[in-house]
Design an enzyme around this catalytic site. Sequence first.
Site, PDB file in Angstrom:
ATOM      1  N   ARG A  99       1.267  -1.017   0.204  1.00 34.59           N
ATOM      2  CA  ARG A  99       0.475   0.169  -0.073  1.00 34.59           C
ATOM      3  C   ARG A  99       1.132   0.728   0.229  1.00 34.59           C
ATOM      4  O   ARG A  99       2.130   1.181   0.629  1.00 34.59           O
ATOM      5  CB  ARG A  99      -0.675   0.125   1.081  1.00 34.59           C
ATOM      6  CG  ARG A  99      -2.035   1.160   1.415  1.00 34.59           C
ATOM      7  CD  ARG A  99      -2.542   1.213   2.606  1.00 34.59           C
ATOM      8  NE  ARG A  99      -3.489   0.357   3.343  1.00 34.59           N
ATOM      9  CZ  ARG A  99      -4.027   0.015   4.345  1.00 34.59           C
ATOM     10  NH1 ARG A  99      -3.417   1.107   5.081  1.00 34.59           N
ATOM     11  NH2 ARG A  99      -4.468  -0.723   4.645  1.00 34.59           N
ATOM     12  N   ARG A 106       3.594   6.999  -5.932  1.00 29.83           N
ATOM     13  CA  ARG A 106       2.695   5.783  -6.248  1.00 29.83           C
ATOM     14  C   ARG A 106       3.731   5.222  -7.483  1.00 29.83           C
ATOM     15  O   ARG A 106       4.063   3.643  -7.257  1.00 29.83           O
ATOM     16  CB  ARG A 106       2.146   6.129  -7.756  1.00 29.83           C
ATOM     17  CG  ARG A 106       0.241   6.563  -7.186  1.00 29.83           C
ATOM     18  CD  ARG A 106       0.111   6.697  -8.258  1.00 29.83           C
ATOM     19  NE  ARG A 106      -1.790   6.894  -7.263  1.00 29.83           N
ATOM     20  CZ  ARG A 106      -2.058   8.522  -7.359  1.00 29.83           C
ATOM     21  NH1 ARG A 106      -1.503   9.060  -7.679  1.00 29.83           N
ATOM     22  NH2 ARG A 106      -3.168   8.758  -6.581  1.00 29.83           N
ATOM     23  N   ASN A 138      -1.276   0.195  -7.784  1.00 27.00           N
ATOM     24  CA  ASN A 138      -0.174   1.544  -8.478  1.00 27.00           C
ATOM     25  C   ASN A 138       1.040   1.293  -7.733  1.00 27.00           C
ATOM     26  O   ASN A 138       1.579  -0.210  -7.138  1.00 27.00           O
ATOM     27  CB  ASN A 138      -0.740   2.161  -7.424  1.00 27.00           C
ATOM     28  CG  ASN A 138      -1.460   3.237  -7.604  1.00 27.00           C
ATOM     29  OD1 ASN A 138      -1.657   3.054  -8.648  1.00 27.00           O
ATOM     30  ND2 ASN A 138      -2.457   4.135  -6.367  1.00 27.00           N
ATOM     31  N   ARG A 169     -13.509  12.576 -10.897  1.00 24.15           N
ATOM     32  CA  ARG A 169     -12.717  13.059 -10.049  1.00 24.15           C
ATOM     33  C   ARG A 169     -13.069  14.682 -10.346  1.00 24.15           C
ATOM     34  O   ARG A 169     -13.622  15.547 -10.097  1.00 24.15           O
ATOM     35  CB  ARG A 169     -11.384  12.924  -9.069  1.00 24.15           C
ATOM     36  CG  ARG A 169     -11.409  11.976  -7.927  1.00 24.15           C
ATOM     37  CD  ARG A 169      -9.707  11.459  -7.759  1.00 24.15           C
ATOM     38  NE  ARG A 169     -10.288  11.206  -6.487  1.00 24.15           N
ATOM     39  CZ  ARG A 169      -8.895   9.913  -6.578  1.00 24.15           C
ATOM     40  NH1 ARG A 169      -7.882   9.695  -7.552  1.00 24.15           N
ATOM     41  NH2 ARG A 169      -8.709   9.423  -5.489  1.00 24.15           N
ATOM     42  N   HIS A 193      -2.402   7.930 -14.401  1.00 21.28           N
ATOM     43  CA  HIS A 193      -2.798   7.905 -13.482  1.00 21.28           C
ATOM     44  C   HIS A 193      -1.683   8.249 -11.886  1.00 21.28           C
ATOM     45  O   HIS A 193      -1.186   7.699 -12.123  1.00 21.28           O
ATOM     46  CB  HIS A 193      -3.366   5.989 -12.820  1.00 21.28           C
ATOM     47  CG  HIS A 193      -3.816   6.212 -11.606  1.00 21.28           C
ATOM     48  ND1 HIS A 193      -5.092   7.225 -11.296  1.00 21.28           N
ATOM     49  CD2 HIS A 193      -3.230   6.161 -10.336  1.00 21.28           C
ATOM     50  CE1 HIS A 193      -5.211   6.964  -9.901  1.00 21.28           C
ATOM     51  NE2 HIS A 193      -4.621   6.500  -9.298  1.00 21.28           N
ATOM     52  N   THR A 248      -7.989   5.107   0.123  1.00 21.52           N
ATOM     53  CA  THR A 248      -8.218   5.075  -0.482  1.00 21.52           C
ATOM     54  C   THR A 248      -9.396   4.514  -0.103  1.00 21.52           C
ATOM     55  O   THR A 248      -8.042   3.585  -1.094  1.00 21.52           O
ATOM     56  CB  THR A 248      -7.999   6.021  -1.946  1.00 21.52           C
ATOM     57  OG1 THR A 248      -7.699   5.037  -2.456  1.00 21.52           O
ATOM     58  CG2 THR A 248      -7.874   7.102  -1.556  1.00 21.52           C
TER      59      THR A 248
END
Length: 332
Positions: A99, A106, A138, A169, A193, A248
Amino acid sequence: MSTKEKLISHVSKEEAVGSRNKVTVVGVGMVGMASAISILLKDLCDELALVDVMEDKLKGEVMDLQHGSLFLKTHKIVGDKDYSVTANSRVVVVTAGARQQEGESRLNLVQRNVNIFKFIIPNIVKYSPNCILMVVSNPVDILTYVAWKLSGFPRHRVIGSGTNLDSARFRHIMGEKLHLHPSSCHGWIVGEHGDSSVPVWSGVNVAGVSLQTLNPKMGAEGDSENWKAVHKMVVDGAYEVIKLKGYTSWAIGMSVADLVESIVKNLHKVHPVSTLVKGMHGVKDEVFLSVPCVLGNSGLTDVIHMTLKADEEKQLVKSAETLWGVQKELTL
């Protein structure tokens, strides 16, 4: 006679028919479970399989979902650390991985997750050789490339969740600014991204009315309405949520279900997802970036040719070069 035999008289032998719409989610962390519940609540599969190395957490999550079976239309929810449970999946969603920590970019996550993928991807391929592989972990663009390389799948069957969420978003913030529902606010974020994503200001519109014709400085310096801040809020959005709640989950889960729906229902909807962009928009390297793509039964069927302005294309190429710089150092 048992209670069941007294209650039910048997008429015909049920023929074993495999699941037609089986979906697997690899990784039962926050993103995996948000994806799972979003897929279940949209009735997208007749069987849901969950896989993770953490057996107790996995068992608990599967039981928790099964206890809600009455409220669902998915009759089979299974889970195991053994990948045989994923056999014959139509779509496999990979959310597993290390994570992202607060403040960590990222791209920093990369090699940690590549090593995890070396175990996951061959197992998926072994049991579901015809599946569509959707990467969510990610940094998603690089890991989609990694999954493509490790799987040996054709490019149309390996998709990254990409900027589908970034664009959502963007449309949400645009809607807040204009007091409109996000579905009436059209705008695309393409490219990587994350931090170097590219907002296509030239395409931003409401009801076909280009906002850049109304405000030629939109997205540029010197715009009195500071629309550029909208894109900054998109980029900072994930970091902000991580800072506040630690991770998230909900929005990315809904975004994943949105993509799965387009595939299993063969909707031919256009989504900004990560795909091999070599040869497009001046990109020369073997990298995956988000561009508008058509999703259906067989995965990614078509790519839409966007009309990008020179500076937008330049940003895309720069993103590609950054990603390639990281990719070529990876040990696959």
